[in-house]
Design a protein around this motif. Sequence first.
Motif, PDB file in Angstrom:
ATOM      1  N   TYR A 112       0.835  -1.200   0.000  1.00 14.56           N
ATOM      2  CA  TYR A 112       0.000   0.000   0.000  1.00 14.56           C
ATOM      3  C   TYR A 112       0.873   1.255   0.000  1.00 14.56           C
ATOM      4  N   ALA A 114       0.569   5.375   1.042  1.00 14.86           N
ATOM      5  CA  ALA A 114      -0.243   6.274   1.845  1.00 14.86           C
ATOM      6  C   ALA A 114       0.566   7.514   2.189  1.00 14.86           C
ATOM      7  N   HIS A 115      -0.133   8.593   2.484  1.00 14.72           N
ATOM      8  CA  HIS A 115       0.548   9.788   2.956  1.00 14.72           C
ATOM      9  C   HIS A 115       1.055   9.544   4.376  1.00 14.72           C
ATOM     10  N   ASP A 123      -1.865   8.356   7.010  1.00  8.42           N
ATOM     11  CA  ASP A 123      -3.267   8.707   6.837  1.00  8.42           C
ATOM     12  C   ASP A 123      -3.932   7.550   6.104  1.00  8.42           C
ATOM     13  N   ALA A 124      -4.613   6.681   6.851  1.00 10.89           N
ATOM     14  CA  ALA A 124      -5.182   5.465   6.262  1.00 10.89           C
ATOM     15  C   ALA A 124      -6.244   5.766   5.222  1.00 10.89           C
ATOM     16  N   SER A 125      -6.823   6.963   5.260  1.00 11.69           N
ATOM     17  CA  SER A 125      -7.835   7.316   4.253  1.00 11.69           C
ATOM     18  C   SER A 125      -7.219   7.479   2.877  1.00 11.69           C
ATOM     19  N   THR A 126      -5.881   7.596   2.814  1.00 13.95           N
ATOM     20  CA  THR A 126      -5.200   7.721   1.518  1.00 13.95           C
ATOM     21  C   THR A 126      -4.630   6.408   1.029  1.00 13.95           C
ATOM     22  N   ASN A 127      -4.837   5.315   1.763  1.00 12.59           N
ATOM     23  CA  ASN A 127      -4.288   4.018   1.362  1.00 12.59           C
ATOM     24  C   ASN A 127      -4.653   3.677  -0.084  1.00 12.59           C
ATOM     25  N   THR A 193      -2.722  -2.269   6.245  1.00 13.14           N
ATOM     26  CA  THR A 193      -3.726  -1.203   6.057  1.00 13.14           C
ATOM     27  C   THR A 193      -3.930  -0.369   7.310  1.00 13.14           C
ATOM     28  N   LYS A 194      -3.287  -0.684   8.401  1.00 11.54           N
ATOM     29  CA  LYS A 194      -3.490   0.045   9.650  1.00 11.54           C
ATOM     30  C   LYS A 194      -2.816   1.415   9.602  1.00 11.54           C
ATOM     31  N   ALA A 195      -3.464   2.380  10.255  1.00 10.58           N
ATOM     32  CA  ALA A 195      -2.890   3.724  10.318  1.00 10.58           C
ATOM     33  C   ALA A 195      -1.596   3.715  11.125  1.00 10.58           C
TER      34      ALA A 195
END
Length: 421
Positions: A112, A114-115, A123-127, A193-195
């Motif tokens: 993955y 991510a930012h 930032d998991a929302s950007t994964n 996938t964890k923040a």
Amino acid sequence: MNWTRKTTISVAAALVVLVVAVVVFVRRDSSGNENGGEASPTNPNSATPSTEPSPAENPWTGSWAVAVQNGGRAFEQQTVRQIIRTSIGGETVRVKLSNEFGSDPLTVSAVYLAHHLQANTVDASTNAHVTFSGNDSVTIEAGQTMVSDPVQFSMPAGGDVAVTAYVPERIGSVTQHAFANRHNYVAAGNQATKATLTGAQTFDNYAFLAGVDVQNPASEGAVVMLGASITDGFDSTFAENRRWPDQLARRLLAANRNVGVLNAGISGNMLLKDGAGQSQVNRFDRDVLAQTGVKWVVISDAAINDLGDSNPPSGDQLVQGLQQLIQRGHDAGIKVFCATLTPYKGTDYWSEQGEAGRDAVNDFIKADGSGCDAVIDLDTATHDQSDPQRYNSRYNTGDNLHPNDAGMEAIANAVDLDLFQ
């Protein structure tokens, strides 16, 4: 030209053949061969060129890379999160994973982008899930490098991005880049996938991650910095991206230039002799010519380590090595910028013989007919004007070999941005 109307009139058909023949002839004549430069992208509903290339036609450019080495650590059933500082940005990204120096296959999954926020937190929302030939998992044979599928991901220019991957099966020693100058992270189990990783431990190299490319329609190409510890950023402030290639990338961004900056420095590396990584002569094809979108290379500081070897080469031998790299770069169609060697008097391996070798290299680089497309005078930028064999005290970390953050900035400022045209 898009012919959409059919006719059975023989005269019209003959004219079509004639026009096509003329177009082919002109293209062959202007490019030098039938398969010369790529044609401009066209709109199938118009005879005029399109100004916006499709995503498939956008150029790939390296935004971040490292030079790979052997001797990395082992992994098994662990999540590996690695942080990179980008140069050029883009909206479509691909990742390069290397098993160049492995003795066994390397399997990774759950990759993955991510930012990066802080420490091992993203930032998991950007994964963005990275796949390989459409698959979540990929096995890379020993000696091979794998490039991922393109993934839609908003990669910032000059920002921090995390690349996270799960290693499900044991590999005893991965391909690495030995000096990351920042913390990367490893944790048990699949936490890709964890923040924030649970139970994470730090390690300070790069493991099997070799590069990250972007598609950017405004890209001007990439420059590779080929060097040793000064290029690698040794003794610059930890985790603050103060290496001189990082500082050059910031200058380019501030000037609204879209140039990828790729750091191919290896601490302890030599121009002619394998040791800390393969020599520059032996790794040039992989670490320079094979980089994505490369148009320029800066040959920097590795020869200083040759001069400090127990059996140092002569100045003539170093010059011959540089001449070989210059020729190989030109044969591949890239411009070669040669950096003069910085001072090193005061180190425990300085000698009059070594200083003569440094002079021979610097004199060659500055001379007409060297073949260098430009000279970047790092010697003048860093030496003490009253004692040119030594560092300016403002730039000396104290070991008389490596520049501090101010010295890194002085080196970056010695590069003329107009070279990247």
